[in-house]
Motif scaffolding. Structure first.
Motif, PDB file in Angstrom:
ATOM      1  N   ARG A 137       8.201   4.581  20.467  1.00  0.00           N
ATOM      2  CA  ARG A 137       9.477   5.242  20.194  1.00  0.00           C
ATOM      3  C   ARG A 137       9.650   5.541  18.718  1.00  0.00           C
ATOM      4  N   ARG A 138       8.664   5.209  17.944  1.00  0.00           N
ATOM      5  CA  ARG A 138       8.756   5.388  16.494  1.00  0.00           C
ATOM      6  C   ARG A 138       7.922   6.582  16.026  1.00  0.00           C
ATOM      7  N   THR A 139       8.398   7.220  14.962  1.00  0.00           N
ATOM      8  CA  THR A 139       7.656   8.305  14.335  1.00  0.00           C
ATOM      9  C   THR A 139       6.939   7.753  13.107  1.00  0.00           C
ATOM     10  N   ALA A 140       5.675   8.112  12.960  1.00  0.00           N
ATOM     11  CA  ALA A 140       4.895   7.676  11.806  1.00  0.00           C
ATOM     12  C   ALA A 140       4.362   8.897  11.059  1.00  0.00           C
ATOM     13  N   TYR A 141       4.127   8.743   9.774  1.00  0.00           N
ATOM     14  CA  TYR A 141       3.619   9.826   8.939  1.00  0.00           C
ATOM     15  C   TYR A 141       2.414   9.349   8.145  1.00  0.00           C
ATOM     16  N   ARG A 142       1.565  10.312   7.804  1.00  0.00           N
ATOM     17  CA  ARG A 142       0.476  10.034   6.870  1.00  0.00           C
ATOM     18  C   ARG A 142       0.179  11.292   6.065  1.00  0.00           C
ATOM     19  N   LEU A 143      -0.547  11.127   4.963  1.00  0.00           N
ATOM     20  CA  LEU A 143      -0.969  12.263   4.162  1.00  0.00           C
ATOM     21  C   LEU A 143      -1.944  13.122   4.960  1.00  0.00           C
ATOM     22  N   THR A 144      -1.801  14.434   4.866  1.00  0.00           N
ATOM     23  CA  THR A 144      -2.798  15.317   5.453  1.00  0.00           C
ATOM     24  C   THR A 144      -4.084  15.201   4.644  1.00  0.00           C
ATOM     25  N   THR A 145      -5.187  15.634   5.225  1.00  0.00           N
ATOM     26  CA  THR A 145      -6.455  15.593   4.504  1.00  0.00           C
ATOM     27  C   THR A 145      -6.375  16.422   3.226  1.00  0.00           C
ATOM     28  N   ALA A 146      -5.753  17.598   3.315  1.00  0.00           N
ATOM     29  CA  ALA A 146      -5.648  18.465   2.139  1.00  0.00           C
ATOM     30  C   ALA A 146      -4.864  17.790   1.019  1.00  0.00           C
TER      31      ALA A 146
ATOM     32  N   ALA B 222       4.875  -3.743   8.601  1.00  0.00           N
ATOM     33  CA  ALA B 222       4.823  -4.627   9.774  1.00  0.00           C
ATOM     34  C   ALA B 222       6.211  -4.833  10.366  1.00  0.00           C
ATOM     35  N   ARG B 223       7.197  -4.957   9.495  1.00  0.00           N
ATOM     36  CA  ARG B 223       8.564  -5.207   9.958  1.00  0.00           C
ATOM     37  C   ARG B 223       9.137  -3.991  10.677  1.00  0.00           C
ATOM     38  N   ARG B 224       8.792  -2.795  10.211  1.00  0.00           N
ATOM     39  CA  ARG B 224       9.368  -1.568  10.760  1.00  0.00           C
ATOM     40  C   ARG B 224       8.482  -0.881  11.790  1.00  0.00           C
ATOM     41  N   GLY B 225       7.238  -1.361  11.923  1.00  0.00           N
ATOM     42  CA  GLY B 225       6.282  -0.639  12.751  1.00  0.00           C
ATOM     43  C   GLY B 225       6.128  -1.131  14.162  1.00  0.00           C
ATOM     44  N   GLY B 226       6.839  -2.178  14.549  1.00  0.00           N
ATOM     45  CA  GLY B 226       6.689  -2.682  15.903  1.00  0.00           C
ATOM     46  C   GLY B 226       5.279  -3.197  16.125  1.00  0.00           C
TER      47      GLY B 226
ATOM     48  N   ALA C 187      -0.905  -4.557  -8.384  1.00  0.00           N
ATOM     49  CA  ALA C 187      -1.485  -4.092  -7.121  1.00  0.00           C
ATOM     50  C   ALA C 187      -1.305  -5.103  -5.994  1.00  0.00           C
ATOM     51  N   GLY C 188      -1.625  -6.362  -6.256  1.00  0.00           N
ATOM     52  CA  GLY C 188      -1.553  -7.369  -5.206  1.00  0.00           C
ATOM     53  C   GLY C 188      -0.142  -7.608  -4.706  1.00  0.00           C
ATOM     54  N   ALA C 189       0.797  -7.807  -5.628  1.00  0.00           N
ATOM     55  CA  ALA C 189       2.180  -8.076  -5.242  1.00  0.00           C
ATOM     56  C   ALA C 189       2.801  -6.883  -4.522  1.00  0.00           C
ATOM     57  N   ALA C 190       2.499  -5.681  -5.006  1.00  0.00           N
ATOM     58  CA  ALA C 190       3.056  -4.481  -4.383  1.00  0.00           C
ATOM     59  C   ALA C 190       2.495  -4.291  -2.979  1.00  0.00           C
ATOM     60  N   LEU C 191       1.193  -4.505  -2.818  1.00  0.00           N
ATOM     61  CA  LEU C 191       0.573  -4.346  -1.503  1.00  0.00           C
ATOM     62  C   LEU C 191       1.154  -5.334  -0.499  1.00  0.00           C
ATOM     63  N   THR C 192       1.379  -6.552  -0.933  1.00  0.00           N
ATOM     64  CA  THR C 192       1.975  -7.551  -0.039  1.00  0.00           C
ATOM     65  C   THR C 192       3.323  -7.082   0.480  1.00  0.00           C
ATOM     66  N   HIS C 193       4.144  -6.539  -0.409  1.00  0.00           N
ATOM     67  CA  HIS C 193       5.477  -6.104   0.014  1.00  0.00           C
ATOM     68  C   HIS C 193       5.400  -4.891   0.933  1.00  0.00           C
ATOM     69  N   VAL C 194       4.541  -3.922   0.610  1.00  0.00           N
ATOM     70  CA  VAL C 194       4.415  -2.734   1.459  1.00  0.00           C
ATOM     71  C   VAL C 194       3.906  -3.128   2.842  1.00  0.00           C
ATOM     72  N   THR C 195       2.920  -4.019   2.887  1.00  0.00           N
ATOM     73  CA  THR C 195       2.381  -4.480   4.164  1.00  0.00           C
ATOM     74  C   THR C 195       3.471  -5.129   5.011  1.00  0.00           C
ATOM     75  N   GLU C 196       4.297  -5.947   4.386  1.00  0.00           N
ATOM     76  CA  GLU C 196       5.380  -6.610   5.115  1.00  0.00           C
ATOM     77  C   GLU C 196       6.403  -5.600   5.628  1.00  0.00           C
TER      78      GLU C 196
ATOM     79  N   ALA D 243      10.597   4.665   9.320  1.00  0.00           N
ATOM     80  CA  ALA D 243      11.600   3.685   8.884  1.00  0.00           C
ATOM     81  C   ALA D 243      11.105   2.876   7.692  1.00  0.00           C
ATOM     82  N   ALA D 244       9.798   2.602   7.633  1.00  0.00           N
ATOM     83  CA  ALA D 244       9.253   1.850   6.510  1.00  0.00           C
ATOM     84  C   ALA D 244       9.270   2.690   5.242  1.00  0.00           C
ATOM     85  N   ILE D 245       8.939   3.984   5.367  1.00  0.00           N
ATOM     86  CA  ILE D 245       8.975   4.871   4.200  1.00  0.00           C
ATOM     87  C   ILE D 245      10.405   4.970   3.670  1.00  0.00           C
ATOM     88  N   VAL D 246      11.365   5.123   4.588  1.00  0.00           N
ATOM     89  CA  VAL D 246      12.773   5.216   4.183  1.00  0.00           C
ATOM     90  C   VAL D 246      13.205   3.928   3.478  1.00  0.00           C
TER      91      VAL D 246
END
Length: 340
Positions: A87-96, A293-297, A281-290, A51-54
């Protein structure tokens, strides 16, 4: 002049297990998703709620349906892996994928330095295909362009960069072996007219691409320095400035500045790229973190940014089977020295 495939900035790596999306003019949803995850989870390989990625892709102009489709296709390609978190699905980059993107990031961050250290030799690719081999010819030409080559004469392509054995083998597979690759120096023949290999590139058009990039993003620098670019705009801008800059790794002949036309804008484009990308970097990271957190339960956001200088360090990726943790380095303030 269009950007090429992400393969163009992923040199000499095994990609059988991961198929990164081919780039499209303006960027596809998959391109945007890959850049987004790489910008904030490349080294931690942190899990992001679907949901956060979307949501983040939506802020970049990608519809909900297209965002979900992009995530699904990236998982199918081996770029992303998934897990259930409650109940949530999460994704991450594969090692490859993370390793490939990290190597590509190093190439992107260092291609200007690489250009200045050129040894004066050209890689020359000559091939011969019979009439009726149009499909092979298109595939070979496309692959050569993705590798940074351009056509000097019919059937003769050049690049100042060395061609790794693995890439040469790939080209041979396309042609059925009717190909020759060698390194050589250009020799002038006095009064006899010869064509300099550099003439194979449309330098005026490439300079125009550089200039357009500089004009677009340089205008934003006062707001970046003042800290006025925040929230969704910071994330979207940081993604766009990276995606737009990536094309120059392929478009630029990557020769020393002294060999290029006067006023060649490569260095200025890099300065602007670093100032915007690192400065946000700082401003973008703050927004992504929020957003995470908002979508991740109950999920703990595990995101981090990197500077252009960090990319030069190359692969520093959490391996398969290791849990990414929020204790890893997380830059939550603008990178120092980002001004141009």
């Amino acid at each position: 002049m269009n950007p090429f495939s992400l393969e163009a900035v992923l040199p000499d790596i095994a990609t059988e297990s991961v198929r990164l999306p081919r780039r499209q003019t303006g960027g596809s949803p998959q391109d945007t998703a890959v850049t987004l995850l790489a910008d904030y989870t490349l080294r931690t390989r942190g899990w992001l709620p679907s949901a956060a990625i979307v949501e983040l892709l939506g802020e970049a102009g990608v519809s909900t349906g297209n965002a979900r489709t992009a995530i699904s296709r990236l998982a199918h390609r081996g770029v992303l892996e998934s897990r259930q978190h409650g109940r949530r699905t999460a994704y991450r980059l594969t090692t490859a994928a993370a390793t490939a993107l990290s190597i590509g990031g190093r190439a992107l961050a260092g291609f200007t330095t690489q250009a200045e250290s050129w040894d004066g030799q050209w890689t020359v690719v000559a091939f011969s295909l019979p009439h009726g081999s149009d499909a092979q010819r298109r595939a070979l030409r496309g692959r050569l362009r993705w590798l940074g080559f351009t056509i000097l004469y019919d059937g003769l392509w050049v690049s100042p960069q060395e061609l790794p054995d693995r890439k040469a083998t790939e080209l041979a597979d396309i042609t059925g072996g009717a190909i020759t690759v060698f390194r050589a120096r250009h020799v002038e023949f006095g009064s006899i007219a010869t064509r300099d290999p550099l003439a194979a590139w449309d330098l005026a058009a490439i300079a125009g691409e550089y200039q357009a990039y500089v004009e677009q993003w340089e205008a934003l620098l006062p707001r970046v320095r003042a800290g006025d670019v925040v929230g969704p705009e910071a994330v979207r801008t940081r993604t766009e400035v990276m995606d737009a800059y990536r094309q120059f790794v392929v478009l630029d002949p990557r020769l020393p500045q002294r060999l290029m036309p006067p006023g060649w804008p490569r260095e200025r484009a890099r300065e602007v790229f670093v100032a915007v990308y690192d400065g946000l970097a700082g401003a973008a990271l703050t927004h992504v973190t929020e957003a995470v957190a908002r979508r991740g339960g109950t999920m703990t956001p595990d995101v981090a940014t990197h500077s252009v200088a960090d990319l030069l360090d190359g692969p520093q990726v959490v391996p398969e089977g290791s849990a990414s943790t929020s204790s890893m380095v997380s830059r939550k303030s603008p990178v120092a020295g980002a001004g141009a």
